[in-house]
Design an enzyme around this catalytic site. Structure first.
Site, short mmCIF file in Angstrom:
data_model
loop_
_atom_site.label_atom_id
_atom_site.label_comp_id
_atom_site.label_asym_id
_atom_site.label_seq_id
_atom_site.Cartn_x
_atom_site.Cartn_y
_atom_site.Cartn_z
N LYS A 10 0.82 -1.21 0.00
CA LYS A 10 0.00 0.00 0.00
C LYS A 10 0.86 1.26 0.00
CE LYS A 10 -3.94 1.80 2.72
NZ LYS A 10 -4.78 1.50 3.89
N SER A 35 -9.34 1.84 2.77
CA SER A 35 -8.39 2.62 2.00
C SER A 35 -7.36 1.77 1.25
CB SER A 35 -7.66 3.60 2.94
OG SER A 35 -6.96 2.91 3.97
N SER A 36 -7.33 0.46 1.48
CA SER A 36 -6.39 -0.41 0.75
C SER A 36 -7.02 -0.86 -0.57
CB SER A 36 -6.02 -1.63 1.60
OG SER A 36 -5.57 -1.25 2.88
N ILE A 83 -7.72 0.85 9.91
CA ILE A 83 -8.06 1.59 11.13
C ILE A 83 -9.58 1.72 11.30
CG2 ILE A 83 -8.05 3.93 10.15
CD1 ILE A 83 -6.56 4.84 12.71
N GLY A 84 -10.34 1.21 10.34
CA GLY A 84 -11.80 1.23 10.45
C GLY A 84 -12.43 0.20 9.54
N GLY A 85 -11.56 -0.59 8.87
CA GLY A 85 -12.03 -1.60 7.91
C GLY A 85 -11.24 -1.58 6.62
N SER A 86 -10.10 -0.90 6.60
CA SER A 86 -9.39 -0.62 5.36
C SER A 86 -8.72 -1.82 4.69
CB SER A 86 -8.35 0.48 5.58
OG SER A 86 -8.98 1.70 5.89
#
Length: 582
Positions: free
Chosen positions: A136, A211-212, A232-235
Site C-alpha cells: 500500500k 483505504s487499501s 483503522i476502520g475496515g481498510s
C-alpha cells in the site's frame, strides 16, 4: 477614498493572483507525479518485453493460476525461478486488463530488480522466496514516495525501508508495486486528486473499497498474489469484501511498520496525550485464499521482526493452532442493530452459520453491546478528537477529492455552529443515537483530562465486551461485513456504514474477511424491499450504493480475541472450506 479603494482593489488582485499561482503549482506537481508514474510503467513494460524476448516459452497463465503455497513450493524446489515469476506478474500488471482498466497502481518499484539479484545470491531461502508482493502507498519503501494521495508529500522520498518491508525482503519476497489509496486514507472509496479513482476489476461502476483499495483491485485482477494493507476502520476488510479476497486485520501490535511522516500527522488528533493510540491502525495481509494469509503471517512473525522492532511481542506464528481440526464454539449475529446491511450480506452469515453447524461446530447467538455508543462516542470521537483540525491541516495547498469532500466540509463547520446544530437536532436525539449520519454533532475532546477519560471509556468497553464473550465460552465470532461493493462516489456519503468493521478496531481484536457467495438476482429483488433502520435518506442511499451488483462477491467476517490471529485464521479457513464445498 480613491486611494483606499485602489489599495483594496490591488490587495484583492494580489490575493487572486497568489491563489492562481498556487493552483498552477499544485497542478504542475500533480502532472509531474502522473508523468513519473507513467514513465515507471513504461520502464516496467520495456523490462518485461526484454525478458519475453530472452525467454519466449514462459507459461504465463499457468504461473498466474498457481495458489501462493504451490508457487512457493515450486520456487523453493527450483522448478520455477524468481525471475520468471516476477516478470510474469510484471507483465500482468503492465497489461491493459489490470492497471489501465482499474487504475490500481501508484508506482512500479524499480528496485525490485535489485532485490531479485540479492535473493538469488542468498544461501538461505526465506519463506517468501521469490514471491512478488505489492504494498500500500503509505508503507515506507526506500527511494519511493509515501503520499497518502496528498500533494504536499510528492517531494518526500523515503530514506529507508520500513520494518515490515525489511522483514519481507529478509524472507525473500520482492516488493514490486505500490498501490493507490484515497486522499488522506480516511475513506473506504479509493480516489485522490493526484492519481485518480481506482475501479473494481469485476465491475468498473463499482469501488474496490478503501483505504487499501489499490491492493484489493490489483490482487483481485490477478496482478499480485500477495499484498500488504492497513486497517483503522475496515481498510483491509472492506476492499477484501468488495473485491472477493481474504484479508486479515491482526491485533495492531502484532506487526509493525515504522511510522511515516504522513501517519504521524494524521494520528495527531488521536494521540495528543502522548499515550497509546486508543484505536490503533493495524497492518495485515490480503490474498486470494486463507492459506496465503497464514503463510504471510508465519513469515512476518520471525526473529528479524522482533529484532528490528523490540516493541513487537516476540510471539512466533503458532502453526499447531492454525492446523487444528477441533470443533469450535462460535458466536454469531447478522446485524449489529446500528446500520442494517443489505439482504445478501445477512444471507451470507445465515448460510455460513448453517454450514458450520452441519460440520459439527456449536453455534451460539451473540449480540455486540451498545454499537451506537461505540460508533459515535468511541470510534468517531477518537478520529476527530480535536474536531478534525489536524486532519484538515493535511489538505493545506491541495485539491480536495470528491470522495472526502463531505467529511472535510463537516469538519470545517465552526464549533459554535456545531453546537447550534446539536440543539436543533435535540428533538431527534433518539434517531441520532440509533444512527448518527455525519460528524457535525460529534463532540471533540476539549482537554487532556477529557482525553484520558475517553481512553478509559474505550478500555471499559473492551472489558465489557470480553466479559460477555467469556460468559458464553466463545472461541470465535461470525458476523457480517459491509458489502457488496458500492458504486463509486457513494462511500463518502455513508461514513458510518462501516460499523460492522470499526467495532473490531476499537476492540483491537483480530478480524478477517472471507468471500462465501455472490449477489444473486433474488438478492437484488429483496433489496428493493430494504428499508434499513428507518427508511430515511441514508438508508435509501445505501440501497442505491449497492444496487446493480449481481455476480459481485459476498463475504462474512471472522473474529477472535486479541493475540489469537492463528485461531482467527483457522476459523477463516474452516469457513472458506465449507463455502467452497457448497
Amino acid at each position: 477614498t480613491s486611494a483606499a479603494l485602489a489599495l483594496l482593489g490591488g490587495s484583492v488582485a494580489a490575493v487572486v493572483v497568489w491563489k492562481w499561482l498556487g493552483k498552477k503549482m499544485i497542478q504542475k506537481k500533480i502532472e509531474e507525479a502522473q508523468r513519473s508514474r507513467d514513465e515507471g510503467l513504461k520502464k516496467m513494460a520495456k523490462a518485461v518485453q526484454q525478458f519475453r524476448d530472452q525467454v519466449p516459452s514462459v507459461q504465463r497463465d499457468a504461473i498466474l493460476s498457481l495458489p501462493l503455497l504451490e508457487l512457493t513450493e515450486r520456487l523453493q524446489e527450483g522448478s520455477l525461478s524468481p525471475k520468471t515469476v516476477l516478470y510474469t506478474y510484471l507483465e500482468k500488471v503492465s497489461a491493459l486488463e489490470v492497471n489501465q482498466e482499474t487504475n490500481c497502481l501508484r508506482h512500479f518499484i524499480p528496485e525490485c530488480e535489485e532485490q531479485l539479484q540479492k535473493i538469488q545470491q542468498q544461501k538461505e531461502k526465506g519463506l517468501l522466496y521469490g514471491i512478488p508482493v505489492s504494498i500500500k502507498d503509505h508503507i515506507g519503501h526506500k527511494g519511493q514516495l509515501s503520499t497518502c494521495g496528498l500533494v504536499q508529500y510528492l517531494d518526500t522520498l523515503m530514506k529507508k525501508d520500513s520494518v515490515l518491508v525489511r522483514v519481507l525482503k529478509r524472507q525473500g519476497a520482492i516488493p514490486f508495486a505500490m498501490t493507490n489509496v484515497p486522499q488522506s486514507l480516511f475513506s473506504y472509496d479509493c480516489s485522490n486528486s493526484i492519481f485518480g479513482q481506482t475501479l473494481n476489476p469485476f465491475n468498473h461502476q463499482k469501488s474496490p473499497g478503501g483505504s487499501s483499495g489499490g491492493e484489493g483491485a490489483l490482487i483481485a485482477a490477478g496482478g499480485s498474489i500477495l499484498g500488504i494493507g492497513s486497517d483503522i476502520g475496515g481498510s483491509i476488510r472492506l476492499p477484501s469484501s468488495f473485491c472477493g479476497l481474504c484479508g486479515l486485520k491482526p491485533t495492531a501490535e502484532r506487526l509493525r511498520w515504522g511510522w511515516t511522516i504522513v501517519w504521524n500527522i494524521l494520528l495527531l488528533n488521536v494521540d495528543i496525550c502522548s499515550c497509546p493510540t486508543p484505536v490503533p491502525c493495524a497492518l495485515g495481509p490480503m490474498a486470494r485464499d486463507v492459506d496465503s494469509l497464514a503463510l504471510c503471517m508465519r513469515a512476518l512473525l520471525c526473529e528479524e521482526m522482533f529484532r528490528l522492532d523490540p516493541t513487537v511481542p516476540p510471539i512466533p506464528f503458532n502453526g499447531e493452532v492454525y492446523c487444528s481440526s477441533s470443533s469450535l464454539r462460535v458466536g454469531y449475529y447478522d446485524t449489529d442493530g446500528y446500520f442494517p446491511l443489505p439482504p445478501c450480506m445477512r444471507r451470507a452469515v445465515k448460510e455460513t452459520r448453517s454450514a458450520l453447524q452441519a460440520a459439527g461446530h456449536q453455534l451460539v447467538p451473540f449480540s455486540p453491546p451498545r454499537i451506537p455508543y461505540v460508533m459515535t462516542e468511541l470510534f468517531l470521537k477518537t478520529l476527530f478528537a480535536d474536531g478534525g483540525r489536524a486532519w484538515l491541516d493535511v489538505f493545506t495547498g491541495d485539491v480536495i477529492d470528491s470522495s472526502v469532500k463531505p467529511q472535510v466540509n463537516f469538519c470545517k463547520i465552526p464549533r459554535l455552529v456545531k453546537k447550534m446544530l446539536a440543539l436543533l437536532f435535540k428533538p431527534l436525539q433518539f434517531l441520532l443515537l440509533l444512527k448518527l449520519k455525519d460528524v457535525t454533532i460529534i463532540s471533540s475532546c476539549r482537554s487532556v483530562k477529557e482525553m484520558w477519560n475517553h481512553h478509559h471509556q474505550i478500555q471499559a468497553y473492551r472489558s465489557e465486551f470480553i466479559t460477555r464473550w467469556k460468559e458464553l465460552h466463545l472461541d470465535v465470532v461470525l458476523c457480517p461485513v459491509l458489502g457488496p461493493a458500492f458504486t463509486t462516489g457513494y462511500p463518502g456519503k455513508l461514513l458510518t456504514a462501516i460499523s460492522s468493521t470499526m467495532l473490531y478496531n476499537v476492540l483491537n481484536f483480530p478480524a478477517g474477511v472471507v468471500p462465501v457467495s455472490t449477489v444473486t438476482e433474488a438478492d437484488e429483488e429483496e433489496l428493493k424491499l430494504y428499508q434499513g433502520c428507518c427508511d430515511d435518506p441514508w438508508d435509501r442511499t445505501l440501497k442505491q450504493a449497492v444496487s446493480g451488483a449481481v455476480g459481485m462477491p459476498v463475504a462474512v467476517q471472522c473474529v477472535a480475541l486479541p493475540w489469537q490471529e492463528e485461531l482467527c485464521l483457522r476459523f477463516m479457513k474452516e469457513v472458506e472450506t465449507l463455502s467452497r464445498e457448497k
